[in-house]
Write a protein that holds these residues in place. Structure first.
Motif, PDB file in Angstrom:
ATOM      1  N   ALA A  56       0.838  -1.207   0.000  1.00 48.57           N
ATOM      2  CA  ALA A  56       0.000   0.000   0.000  1.00 48.57           C
ATOM      3  C   ALA A  56       0.867   1.249   0.000  1.00 48.57           C
ATOM      4  CB  ALA A  56      -0.936  -0.010   1.213  1.00 48.57           C
ATOM      5  N   LEU A  57       1.967   1.226   0.775  1.00 46.88           N
ATOM      6  CA  LEU A  57       2.882   2.369   0.776  1.00 46.88           C
ATOM      7  C   LEU A  57       3.537   2.536  -0.593  1.00 46.88           C
ATOM      8  CD1 LEU A  57       4.619   2.171   4.263  1.00 46.88           C
ATOM      9  CD2 LEU A  57       2.961   3.860   3.464  1.00 46.88           C
ATOM     10  N   GLY A  58       3.907   1.407  -1.225  1.00 46.05           N
ATOM     11  CA  GLY A  58       4.475   1.464  -2.571  1.00 46.05           C
ATOM     12  C   GLY A  58       3.508   2.147  -3.522  1.00 46.05           C
ATOM     13  N   PRO A  60       0.713  12.048  -7.447  1.00 48.82           N
ATOM     14  CA  PRO A  60      -0.094  11.927  -6.239  1.00 48.82           C
ATOM     15  C   PRO A  60      -1.538  11.550  -6.562  1.00 48.82           C
ATOM     16  CG  PRO A  60       1.190  13.949  -6.190  1.00 48.82           C
ATOM     17  CD  PRO A  60       1.351  13.359  -7.559  1.00 48.82           C
ATOM     18  N   GLY A  61      -2.054  10.536  -5.881  1.00 50.82           N
ATOM     19  CA  GLY A  61      -3.445  10.111  -6.037  1.00 50.82           C
ATOM     20  C   GLY A  61      -4.226  10.491  -4.796  1.00 50.82           C
ATOM     21  N   PRO A  62      -5.323   9.780  -4.519  1.00 45.42           N
ATOM     22  CA  PRO A  62      -6.107  10.108  -3.332  1.00 45.42           C
ATOM     23  C   PRO A  62      -5.314   9.814  -2.065  1.00 45.42           C
ATOM     24  CG  PRO A  62      -6.918   8.097  -4.359  1.00 45.42           C
ATOM     25  CD  PRO A  62      -5.889   8.660  -5.284  1.00 45.42           C
ATOM     26  N   ALA A  63      -5.549  10.613  -1.014  1.00 45.39           N
ATOM     27  CA  ALA A  63      -4.807  10.466   0.235  1.00 45.39           C
ATOM     28  C   ALA A  63      -5.338   9.315   1.072  1.00 45.39           C
ATOM     29  CB  ALA A  63      -4.861  11.763   1.035  1.00 45.39           C
ATOM     30  N   SER A  64      -6.545   8.860   0.802  1.00 49.44           N
ATOM     31  CA  SER A  64      -7.137   7.755   1.550  1.00 49.44           C
ATOM     32  C   SER A  64      -7.623   6.698   0.566  1.00 49.44           C
ATOM     33  CB  SER A  64      -8.316   8.237   2.399  1.00 49.44           C
ATOM     34  OG  SER A  64      -7.898   9.211   3.327  1.00 49.44           O
ATOM     35  N   PHE A  65      -7.207   5.473   0.767  1.00 46.41           N
ATOM     36  CA  PHE A  65      -7.690   4.398  -0.095  1.00 46.41           C
ATOM     37  C   PHE A  65      -7.435   3.046   0.555  1.00 46.41           C
ATOM     38  CE2 PHE A  65      -3.340   5.362  -1.476  1.00 46.41           C
ATOM     39  CZ  PHE A  65      -2.737   4.118  -1.533  1.00 46.41           C
ATOM     40  N   VAL A  81      -4.894   3.156   3.829  1.00 46.86           N
ATOM     41  CA  VAL A  81      -4.193   4.443   3.855  1.00 46.86           C
ATOM     42  C   VAL A  81      -5.224   5.534   4.165  1.00 46.86           C
ATOM     43  CG1 VAL A  81      -2.874   6.112   2.507  1.00 46.86           C
ATOM     44  CG2 VAL A  81      -2.423   3.667   2.236  1.00 46.86           C
ATOM     45  N   LEU A  82      -5.016   6.233   5.275  1.00 47.13           N
ATOM     46  CA  LEU A  82      -5.905   7.321   5.683  1.00 47.13           C
ATOM     47  C   LEU A  82      -5.092   8.612   5.714  1.00 47.13           C
ATOM     48  CD1 LEU A  82      -7.777   5.670   8.733  1.00 47.13           C
ATOM     49  CD2 LEU A  82      -8.482   5.704   6.331  1.00 47.13           C
ATOM     50  N   ASP A  83      -5.507   9.611   4.962  1.00 43.59           N
ATOM     51  CA  ASP A  83      -4.812  10.900   4.937  1.00 43.59           C
ATOM     52  C   ASP A  83      -3.312  10.735   4.703  1.00 43.59           C
ATOM     53  OD1 ASP A  83      -7.109  12.370   5.320  1.00 43.59           O
ATOM     54  OD2 ASP A  83      -6.989  12.243   7.493  1.00 43.59           O
ATOM     55  N   GLY A  84      -2.945   9.876   3.774  1.00 45.52           N
ATOM     56  CA  GLY A  84      -1.540   9.739   3.403  1.00 45.52           C
ATOM     57  C   GLY A  84      -0.699   8.921   4.362  1.00 45.52           C
ATOM     58  N   ASP A  85      -1.331   8.326   5.374  1.00 48.07           N
ATOM     59  CA  ASP A  85      -0.607   7.489   6.335  1.00 48.07           C
ATOM     60  C   ASP A  85      -1.240   6.111   6.408  1.00 48.07           C
ATOM     61  OD1 ASP A  85       1.642   8.526   7.501  1.00 48.07           O
ATOM     62  OD2 ASP A  85       0.502   9.809   8.874  1.00 48.07           O
ATOM     63  N   LEU A  86      -0.406   5.128   6.678  1.00 45.85           N
ATOM     64  CA  LEU A  86      -0.919   3.786   6.863  1.00 45.85           C
ATOM     65  C   LEU A  86      -1.630   3.692   8.204  1.00 45.85           C
ATOM     66  CD1 LEU A  86      -0.605   1.225   5.140  1.00 45.85           C
ATOM     67  CD2 LEU A  86       1.389   0.668   6.527  1.00 45.85           C
ATOM     68  N   PHE A  87      -2.852   3.149   8.212  1.00 50.05           N
ATOM     69  CA  PHE A  87      -3.545   2.912   9.481  1.00 50.05           C
ATOM     70  C   PHE A  87      -3.220   1.492   9.928  1.00 50.05           C
ATOM     71  CE2 PHE A  87      -7.134   1.151  11.837  1.00 50.05           C
ATOM     72  CZ  PHE A  87      -7.116   2.002  12.916  1.00 50.05           C
ATOM     73  N   ARG A  88      -2.539   1.379  11.074  1.00 50.27           N
ATOM     74  CA  ARG A  88      -2.037   0.073  11.501  1.00 50.27           C
ATOM     75  C   ARG A  88      -2.896  -0.607  12.567  1.00 50.27           C
ATOM     76  NH1 ARG A  88       3.148  -1.305   9.933  1.00 50.27           N
ATOM     77  NH2 ARG A  88       4.220   0.284   8.728  1.00 50.27           N
ATOM     78  N   LEU A 146     -15.945   2.038   6.666  1.00 48.23           N
ATOM     79  CA  LEU A 146     -14.939   3.107   6.681  1.00 48.23           C
ATOM     80  C   LEU A 146     -15.229   4.250   5.724  1.00 48.23           C
ATOM     81  CD1 LEU A 146     -11.587   1.113   6.914  1.00 48.23           C
ATOM     82  CD2 LEU A 146     -12.919   2.150   8.737  1.00 48.23           C
ATOM     83  N   ASP A 147     -16.189   4.078   4.809  1.00 46.88           N
ATOM     84  CA  ASP A 147     -16.491   5.131   3.842  1.00 46.88           C
ATOM     85  C   ASP A 147     -15.229   5.587   3.099  1.00 46.88           C
ATOM     86  OD1 ASP A 147     -17.794   7.189   2.416  1.00 46.88           O
ATOM     87  OD2 ASP A 147     -17.376   8.629   4.015  1.00 46.88           O
ATOM     88  N   LEU A 148     -14.510   4.624   2.511  1.00 45.94           N
ATOM     89  CA  LEU A 148     -13.385   4.972   1.638  1.00 45.94           C
ATOM     90  C   LEU A 148     -13.926   5.112   0.223  1.00 45.94           C
ATOM     91  CD1 LEU A 148     -10.784   2.481   3.106  1.00 45.94           C
ATOM     92  CD2 LEU A 148     -10.723   4.971   3.280  1.00 45.94           C
TER      93      LEU A 148
END
Lengths: 421, 421
Positions: free
Chosen positions: B221-223, B230-235, B249-256, B347-349
């Motif tokens: 996902a980070l790759g 740049p694509g969407p920040a959340s997916f 990925v939420l707001d450009g960060d991995l949700f762990r 999650l409404d992604l």
């Protein structure tokens, strides 16, 4: 052409900027001092506030005077003296200042409650009625009656309503439009427009929106987050009513999703080829663990019980060992467990709170939910998940709604003070 | 008793504090200037960097000199002059400085890749083998061979490996212990201990952990997040291999998740009473949309194809209109759609990326996934969800792993420079 007031100070930008900074600093000091008073375990004195905040005692005294004048803070009853000299007076959140009005529309009841600055519930009314055959306009008219009663009762107790929040069992956009509430049969209902002209809800207050409309499960999760002593910062709160919604709390904040539609756990497919759902899908969790499904399975179909009565009746039967009720709750808990296992596999949350009508039934629902988690969650063997009943249960959404209003005031007291002065 | 170096400056706390601040300021300036060069659309000059960052030209020149000396930045080839005078030399990330080593262990292949500071893949090897009958120690020994080749190739290109990250298809704790990788048959495998003594992976570098072990779906996902424009920040990024994992990925960060175990979409139950799964559950998504299930449904059971060959073979058959392959992909897409509908309801992604072995099959998987979303997601009618193939596909995890190493260097160049000097 800019407005006149925007032209003021154009020749003296530094002074203007200084004044703005001064204003912001005052706001900040008000919020810092009020926040310490709100969070303190016992009423702090002015001297203690100065020591904790790093502000001078003169600044703390001036800030406290503003907060007392604005009815946000009061002197606590004097504590017995513990040493020499006059005991310092402690400061507490005022119990006769601004308050929040929390409202809820659900499928089979309306509720209104008033919460004071300290989070105490000062008024709470539930009016039961099946609202599915009632128009949105008529439902809102009845809600306004409840709100007017709540305001009168609050005024009798010396409280002033500073804002209101309304919980609805559906998807709400930023403008308060209810896009869809399937179990109510609502679609694209413009709540603020329908409420226009009802003073108890729409009276404008500086800096505070008069009415926030939000999803019931979101507000219930916030209610649970702030109820009682601090619990885990991340959890899933499930509101089990006719519909089933969830609030996802991550690090002490509600996770709302990309467009604000998160938490629709009731429409997670648990039997993909199963029973058709009002949403248009098939085999949604609601069709197996929603109030109607459980009542039908327990042989109580058509009993037309409101949510808390339905839960109470099921608890009574299950407590007496009624086989149909026990089987119905076991099957509902199993379906709920399948959906919860999906959530935990996906989000790795370690706490699941059963709220709304599920709270009084948790004794029977928790074991099958835990069994499904144990069988289906990859990490269950070494990362246990806690499943527990909610503290607030059926009142969580209305209390959470009212609490959201007073938390906004405590976080940014300047708006309230500007109006109160 | 404190260590000697901690005692230095005790008598001159202000000077020490000043020196510390000076050091931090240098770190900050290095990171700010390097970050601008990394993000620039065309090579910026020193003057442009000064204008953009607010630093003086002298400071920018000194910082750039440090970055050039440390092989993080190079002068770009001169651009044709566009005006009078000598054209300013632009600055680019060095293509002969530090690089990241990305490694992947999957069920049926090992991979190694090297990514330079600018994110270019400079080396990539995949070695196919069914690793299920191979012991963890032997698997890691083979991986070290691949890593040694990658290091030699990097050195030939003038690159220096600054760190490594390893992707595994399982649950990894903070210490690099693989708690569970069901499709590999791994349980509690201490990767760092097994790798001890293999210099290419464990050579310690100041401020950079020598090897980070992480979940394959997270790194993929980070790759994908950092691949291309740049694509969407959340997916939601789904890696479809023998197992199926997701990176949220939420707001450009991995949700762990609460404990780092998020993203186990492969074990979302899509047929709760269905086929038993290696995880101990029943009806998990993997049993219906994992590589083995799809190959079996397409009549290719036992063909023993590695992941990308399996996907290529299925794509070939489906492209030629083979009915069994088309039906297998439709059924897999439907099962995947049930799980994705659960995720989107929760999650409404708004974006779902099909990665790994799913990427080349997206043409056939997307329609049934979208059909399930449309039928089962409450908000689908007014909040559409995009489902698209990943940019990187099967290489995402190794590239994401290597990229995570170089992004750490760009974010905090001080550690690398301290070592390089």
């Amino acid at each position: 052409m800019p407005h006149l007031w925007q032209c003021q100070g154009v020749r003296r930008p530094d002074t203007t900027a200084g004044a703005v900074r001064q204003g912001s600093l005052r706001e900040l000091n008000l919020a810092v001092v009020l926040g310490r008073i709100a969070a303190a375990e016992r009423p702090p004195s002015r001297a203690e506030l100065a020591a904790e905040t790093g502000l001078t005692r003169a600044t703390v005294s001036a800030v406290v005077e503003d907060l007392v004048t604005g009815r946000l803070v009061a002197e606590a009853e004097p504590t017995p003296r513990t040493g020499a000299g006059r005991p310092a007076r402690g400061l507490v959140l005022a119990d006769d200042g601004p308050a929040g009005l929390g409202l809820e529309i659900n499928v089979d009841y309306l509720a209104a409650c008033v919460v004071d600055l300290g989070g105490r519930v000062r008024h709470h009314t539930v009016r039961r009625a099946d609202l599915r055959p009632v128009s949105p306009a008529e439902t809102l008219a009845r809600l306004v009656e409840l709100a007017a009663q709540a305001r009168a009762d609050a005024a009798n107790q010396g409280l002033t309503l500073a804002g209101a929040a309304l919980a609805v069992p559906g998807l709400v956009d930023d403008a308060g439009l209810v896009r869809l509430a399937p179990n109510l049969g609502w679609r694209d209902v413009p709540v603020p427009a329908l409420l226009a002209g009802h003073p108890p809800l729409t009276e404008r207050i500086d800096g505070v929106p008069p009415l926030v409309v939000d999803n019931e499960a979101n507000l219930a999760a916030l209610g649970e987050l702030h109820a009682g002593p601090p619990g885990p910062a991340s959890f899933l709160h499930i509101s089990g009513e006719v519909g089933i919604g969830a609030g996802i709390v991550l690090d002490g904040d509600l996770f709302r999703g990309a467009r604000g539609w998160s938490g629709e756990i009731g429409h997670i497919p648990v039997r993909p080829e199963g029973r058709p759902c009002r949403c248009g899908g098939r085999g949604c969790l609601e069709r197996y663990a929603g109030q109607e499904a459980v009542l039908a399975a327990a042989g109580l179909a058509g009993a037309d019980l409101p949510a808390d009565s339905a839960a109470a009746r099921l608890a009574e039967l299950a407590g007496a060992g009624d086989p149909a009720a026990l089987r119905a709750l076991h099957d509902a808990g199993t379906a709920l467990g399948v959906a919860v296992a999906a959530v935990v596999n996906l989000l790795d949350l370690d706490t699941v709170v059963l709220g709304g009508g599920y709270a009084p039934l948790a004794r029977w629902l928790c074991p099958p939910v835990l069994a499904e988690i144990s069988a289906r969650v990859l990490t269950a063997a070494w990362s246990p998940v806690t499943v527990r009943p909610a503290t607030l249960g059926a009142t969580a959404a209305a209390v959470g709604a009212a609490g959201s209003v007073v938390r906004r005031i405590v976080a940014r007291p300047g708006g309230w003070l500007a109006r109160a002065s």
